[in-house]
Structures are given as structure tokens and as C-alpha cells.
Scaffold this active site. Structure first.
Site, PDB file in Angstrom:
ATOM      1  N   HIS A  94       1.301  -1.097   0.308  1.00  0.00           N
ATOM      2  CA  HIS A  94       0.410  -0.021  -0.181  1.00  0.00           C
ATOM      3  C   HIS A  94       0.751   1.575  -0.460  1.00  0.00           C
ATOM      4  O   HIS A  94       1.632   1.573   0.917  1.00  0.00           O
ATOM      5  CB  HIS A  94      -1.224  -0.247   1.079  1.00  0.00           C
ATOM      6  CG  HIS A  94      -2.162   1.366   0.982  1.00  0.00           C
ATOM      7  ND1 HIS A  94      -3.044   1.210   0.042  1.00  0.00           N
ATOM      8  CD2 HIS A  94      -1.887   2.389   1.887  1.00  0.00           C
ATOM      9  CE1 HIS A  94      -3.484   2.186   0.352  1.00  0.00           C
ATOM     10  NE2 HIS A  94      -3.264   2.583   1.562  1.00  0.00           N
ATOM     11  N   ALA A 136      -2.763  -6.187   6.281  1.00  0.00           N
ATOM     12  CA  ALA A 136      -1.049  -5.621   7.406  1.00  0.00           C
ATOM     13  C   ALA A 136      -1.476  -3.653   6.486  1.00  0.00           C
ATOM     14  O   ALA A 136      -1.577  -4.087   4.760  1.00  0.00           O
ATOM     15  CB  ALA A 136      -0.459  -6.270   6.376  1.00  0.00           C
ATOM     16  N   PRO A 138       1.800  -2.436   5.340  1.00  0.00           N
ATOM     17  CA  PRO A 138       2.252  -2.496   4.510  1.00  0.00           C
ATOM     18  C   PRO A 138       2.492  -3.443   3.066  1.00  0.00           C
ATOM     19  O   PRO A 138       2.519  -3.228   2.238  1.00  0.00           O
ATOM     20  CB  PRO A 138       4.091  -2.818   4.879  1.00  0.00           C
ATOM     21  CG  PRO A 138       3.184  -3.080   6.764  1.00  0.00           C
ATOM     22  CD  PRO A 138       2.244  -2.920   6.559  1.00  0.00           C
ATOM     23  N   GLU A 139       0.879  -3.456   3.440  1.00  0.00           N
ATOM     24  CA  GLU A 139       0.441  -5.033   2.063  1.00  0.00           C
ATOM     25  C   GLU A 139      -0.964  -4.299   1.568  1.00  0.00           C
ATOM     26  O   GLU A 139      -1.339  -3.465   0.504  1.00  0.00           O
ATOM     27  CB  GLU A 139       0.454  -6.308   2.464  1.00  0.00           C
ATOM     28  CG  GLU A 139       1.894  -6.734   3.007  1.00  0.00           C
ATOM     29  CD  GLU A 139       1.956  -8.072   3.608  1.00  0.00           C
ATOM     30  OE1 GLU A 139       1.555  -8.474   2.476  1.00  0.00           O
ATOM     31  OE2 GLU A 139       2.421  -8.277   4.863  1.00  0.00           O
ATOM     32  N   MET A 140      -2.121  -5.015   1.673  1.00  0.00           N
ATOM     33  CA  MET A 140      -3.439  -4.538   1.245  1.00  0.00           C
ATOM     34  C   MET A 140      -4.323  -3.324   1.896  1.00  0.00           C
ATOM     35  O   MET A 140      -4.874  -2.813   0.911  1.00  0.00           O
ATOM     36  CB  MET A 140      -4.365  -5.409   1.113  1.00  0.00           C
ATOM     37  CG  MET A 140      -3.212  -6.744   0.133  1.00  0.00           C
ATOM     38  SD  MET A 140      -4.268  -8.312  -0.309  1.00  0.00           S
ATOM     39  CE  MET A 140      -5.263  -7.938  -1.359  1.00  0.00           C
TER      40      MET A 140
END
Length: 355
Positions: A94, A136, A138-140
Site C-alpha cells: 500500500h 497489513a 504495508p500490504e493490502m
């Protein structure tokens, strides 16, 4: 006389092949079963896989609306056209943020065979693992509430969930992640190596078999074993320090790392938990220097329990070349996956949020 000699040589060759097959099995390697019923016992022990659930899971896997920005799908980091990985050293999520621990994305192909998920092994199932990246930051980076609101705002998805399960199913993070995992359970790639281990002595040529034998004799199989050729937690840096250990902070925990699968390893560069090694030959040499070449009790739960004199190995170039030839036999036959047409968003579907 000539015919007898040829028959004798062929018989000796078969015996040698059978011996290598038995050696590999004795040391812990297992083939993907050829029989569909036997395979189902492994990938679907609870009988959750159905065609409707697999198709729905595939749509969810490819749908970027499962992320806050509506840009990042599961396939973003685990691209099924690229060996199930993203092909970069550090996963990007993200807001174009890099993984804060500098972790590399592992392949989703054959992940069903791994006994643990994530590099620290904290997840024991695909279902549990699928919930992590969705939430998360830093992810989705999507909240469970936003996710539920998005998916339930799309009538076609609601109808597909009803057909795949029943009218009473609650559509939420857990049921969405579980359905994605059902699709992932089908991402199995049997290879020439499995044909060989399943009894086809001609599946591997002479150099490929020599590579397998080196792999067994040098101790690589101590960690890369089972059907997954990996997938369990093992102590890391047993014979030396990984030369890129300071990239990221993952190794500052307890020195236990989930062993990556070697299936399709020629497609999944860069290597190691922080993706710092791009050449497979370098990865093999580095493993010899820091990890293999010891007599180890691999049932140890941490480095302190080993109490060993660890001796690194320097692989000869010819040995590396032959190991790579063996690794190429692990390139599997991928299931055909058609990119799905995703259900239409509605006026009530929340808009992308890149903040």
C-alpha cells in the site's frame, strides 16, 4: 552376446535408479501423489474444495478491490504468471511502501504442502495466512469492516457465496480468506522429479540424477525435505553468517527461518528471506557456506540445542551446475488458470482509498 550385454547394462541402470529413488525417500523426500484421491487427502483433508468455491476463490485472489487502494490483489505479490512471486527483492504494498522487515514474497505455488506459512512460521494454515496480508498496512491495508462492506455491496459476489456455501454464511474477512485459500490449495505443480520419485526411472537423465545425489549427500535434504522440499522452521546460519544478514531486521529475532520450497525455484528469484541473491548458483554456494555440511540434529528447536562443530562446504563449480540441473526438474506443470472477469462494482461500493 551383445544383446545379453545391453540387457545387463539396462538392468544395472534400473537398479541404480531404484537405489537413488529409495535413497531420496529414506532421506525424507516425497513425491506429489499421481493418484487424485491420494493427493486430495493431502491438499483437502477436510473436504472443503468444490468447483464453485475454487472459482469464487480465484476471483477474490485476482480482485484488487480486496485492498484499500483497490490496486493490490493477492496476485500482486504472488503473480501466478511469474512462478507465484513478484520478482523483486522486497515486497511492495500500500502506498508503494516496501515491507518494513525487507521480506521477500514467497511463492504461492505448492504452499499447501508447507507445514508453516510466513518467514517466521507463525501461521499453520493457508486460511490463516490469507487473513494477514489483507489487513497489513504495508500490504493490502484494508480493514475487516471495509472489506466486508465492499464485497457485500456487490450482488454477484453475495450470490456466488450463497451458491458456494449456503444462505447463512457470513461474508467477512474469515470467509473471504478461507475461500481464497481453497483456490490456493489447487495450485499444485507436479514435475519430472515427482515422476522419477513415483517410479519412472527414465524421468531424470544422468546429470539430473547426479545433481539429486549431490543434493542428498551434501545435506541439503536436511532442511529441504518432504513434498514441499521445505516449508518447516529450521535454525539458520549454522555454519557461517549470511552475507546480507543486515538487510532488514528479520534475523534479529531468534534465527529460526521457514525453509522456502525448492519447487519451481528457477522461477522464484531473488532468493533468501530478504531477496538479496539473484543468481541460483550464488544461492547454492551461499547455502554451502552458511548452512550445510554438518551432522545436525534437525529436530532441534533452536541453534543453542545443536551443540555441533559446524563446517561449511565449498561447492565445486561442477557440483553447482549439476545441482541446478536437478533443480530444473522441480519446475512443475502449472494448472491452467484463466484470468477471471470480476463482478461489477455498485454505486454503494466504497471508492479506492490510497491514504
Amino acid at each position: 552376446m551383445k544383446i545379453i550385454k545391453i540387457v545387463l547394462l539396462f538392468s544395472i541402470s534400473l537398479t541404480a535408479n531404484n537405489s537413488l529413488i529409495e535413497k531420496a525417500k529414506t532421506l525424507g523426500l516425497k513425491a506429489i501423489p499421481q493418484d487424485k484421491k491420494e493427493l486430495a487427502k493431502i491438499i483437502d483433508p477436510k473436504g472443503v474444495i468444490t468447483p464453485l468455491r475454487v472459482e469464487l476463490g480465484k476471483k477474490l485472489y485476482f480482485d484488487p478491490r480486496l485492498s484499500k487502494s483497490s490496486l493490490i490483489s493477492c496476485n500482486w505479490c504472488h503473480n501466478l504468471g511469474l512462478g507465484g512471486v513478484d520478482g523483486v527483492s522486497t515486497a511492495i504494498g500500500h502506498g508503494w511502501a516496501k515491507n518494513p522487515h525487507a521480506l521477500n514474497s514467497p511463492t504461492v505455488y505448492n504452499a499447501v504442502f508447507a507445514k508453516r506459512q510466513f518467514w517466521d512460521g507463525h501461521s499453520l494454515s493457508l486460511e490463516d495466512q490469507a487473513e494477514g496480508p489483507i489487513q497489513a498496512q504495508p500490504e493490502m491495508a484494508i480493514s475487516p469492516e471495509m472489506l466486508k462492506e465492499r464485497i457485500t455491496s456487490i450482488p454477484e459476489y453475495v450470490e456466488e457465496f450463497k451458491k458456494a456455501y449456503d444462505e447463512n454464511l457470513t461474508i467477512n474477512l474469515k470467509s473471504i480468506a478461507s475461500t481464497i485459500a481453497i483456490f490456493e490449495r489447487t495450485l499444485v505443480t507436479p514435475s519430472k522429479f515427482d515422476d522419477f520419485l513415483n517410479g519412472d526411472e527414465s524421468a531424470l537423465n544422468k546429470e539430473e540424477q547426479e545433481g539429486l545425489e549431490i543434493f542428498l549427500d551434501k545435506g541439503c535434504v536436511a532442511c529441504h525435505q518432504g513434498i514441499a522440499l521445505g516449508g518447516e522452521l529450521r535454525p539458520f546460519e549454522l555454519a557461517g553468517e549470511y552475507k546480507f544478514r543486515d538487510v532488514g531486521d528479520f534475523l534479529k529475532k531468534d534465527m529460526m527461518v521457514k525453509v522456502p520450497t525448492l519447487r519451481n525455484v528457477t522461477l522464484t528469484a531473488p532468493y533468501f528471506h530478504n531477496g538479496q541473491v539473484w543468481e541460483l548458483s550464488e544461492a547454492i554456494k551461499e547455502m554451502g557456506r552458511i548452512q550445510v555440511g554438518y551432522k545436525a540434529n534437525m529436530n532441534a528447536t533452536n541453534k543453542k540445542d545443536l551443540n555441533l562443530k559446524l563446517m561449511p562446504i565449498t561447492f565445486k563449480e561442477q557440483e553447482v551446475e549439476k545441482i541446478i540441473k536437478f533443480f530444473k526438474t522441480l519446475d512443475g506443470r502449472k494448472p491452467k488458470i484463466d484470468y477471471p472477469q470480476l463482478p461489477r462494482s455498485q454505486d454503494s461500493t466504497s471508492h479506492p482509498d490510497d491514504k
